[in-house]
Motif scaffolding. Structure first.
Motif, short mmCIF file in Angstrom:
data_model
loop_
_atom_site.label_atom_id
_atom_site.label_comp_id
_atom_site.label_asym_id
_atom_site.label_seq_id
_atom_site.Cartn_x
_atom_site.Cartn_y
_atom_site.Cartn_z
N GLY A 199 0.88 -1.05 -0.06
CA GLY A 199 0.06 -0.02 -0.11
C GLY A 199 0.75 1.47 0.09
O GLY A 199 0.17 2.23 -0.39
N ILE A 200 2.13 1.11 0.33
CA ILE A 200 2.88 2.38 0.24
C ILE A 200 3.24 3.02 -0.96
O ILE A 200 3.38 3.97 -1.01
N ARG A 201 2.96 2.06 -2.18
CA ARG A 201 3.40 2.74 -3.38
C ARG A 201 2.30 3.77 -3.81
O ARG A 201 2.46 4.51 -4.67
N THR A 202 0.96 3.61 -3.14
CA THR A 202 -0.13 4.21 -3.50
C THR A 202 -0.03 5.92 -2.76
O THR A 202 -0.81 6.85 -3.14
N GLN A 203 1.03 5.93 -1.92
CA GLN A 203 0.96 7.00 -0.98
C GLN A 203 1.75 8.32 -1.64
O GLN A 203 2.80 8.06 -2.75
#
Length: 241
Positions: free
Chosen positions: A71-75
């Motif tokens: 999920g960090i890649r969408t931040q």
């Protein structure tokens, strides 16, 4: 006199207002531009995290670490809560510590410190990797066949609920014993089994020898050396030890 005083005050007020306008308007303009730039940065696709670099891992693959921070890649790089993702990494028994850093424009670096297994602890028919702090890292299996670690009995205690517990005094005894033996590789490689059920008495078995040696909780190497030097003589004198 009253009229002159009023006129002077008006002139002072006028000069003050002029200074405020002369310096205040540019400052407001700069603040407005900075606010606009900040808003644009927080919504810019250029700052969306697109790349993760992982270092320090040996037993966990980069893919497994990226799964832990899913999920960090969408931040947005500037808004991402790196502390929460660090806590996720620390939930892995393999990860002793982790550091996450931002690198403009769209990269997060992940530096992990992995735990080092101390022994293969046996509990019934199950085997577990345990580190020097008594942390149960993982269940031992074929994927960890590269570890050349001693098998230790008595290090784990079964619990009714949850995983096995590791008594601190038994961990300390096992760690002291293995640390001492690591300094003498010639003796260590002869050890086939270890038992620390009694936290004040480390018991070991030497390869091709049925005798259990009670080494106490100190002078492990000296006592092992004494036995190895006397073993041939003892075998000549006694049929069974």
């Amino acid at each position: 006199f009253r009229r002159a005083d009023v006129a002077n005050r008006r002139r002072r007020y006028s000069r003050t207002a002029g200074r405020v306008l002369r310096w205040g308007l540019p400052v407001l303009g700069v603040c407005g531009v900075l606010f606009w730039l900040g808003t644009m940065a927080l919504h810019s696709e250029l700052l969306r995290i697109r790349r993760l670099t992982v270092t320090g891992n040996a037993h966990l693959s980069a893919g497994e670490i990226e799964t832990l921070v899913d999920g960090i890649r969408t931040q947005n790089l500037l808004q991402a809560d790196l502390a929460s993702y660090r806590r996720r990494l620390l939930d892995s028994p393999w990860v002793a510590d982790a550091r996450l850093s931002r690198v403009l424009p769209a990269t997060v670096t992940i530096r992990v410190t992995e735990r080092e297994p101390m022994a293969i602890a046996r509990l019934g028919e199950q085997l577990f990797l345990v580190d020097v702090n008594g942390v149960v890292i993982d269940e031992y299996g074929p994927r960890y066949s590269e570890f050349d670690l001693p098998f230790v009995d008595g290090l784990l205690v079964a619990r009714k609920a949850g995983g096995p517990s590791v008594p601190a005094d038994r961990v300390q005894l096992a760690a002291s014993l293995l640390e001492a033996l690591n300094a003498r590789a010639d003796i260590r490689k002869q050890i086939s089994q270890v038992d620390v059920t009694n936290p004040h008495d480390a018991v070991v078995m030497v390869q091709d020898d049925p005798a259990w040696l009670h080494l106490g909780d100190t002078k492990f190497v000296e006592r092992m050396q004494n036995y190895l030097e006397l073993r041939s003589t003892l075998r000549e004198r006694f049929r069974e030890i």
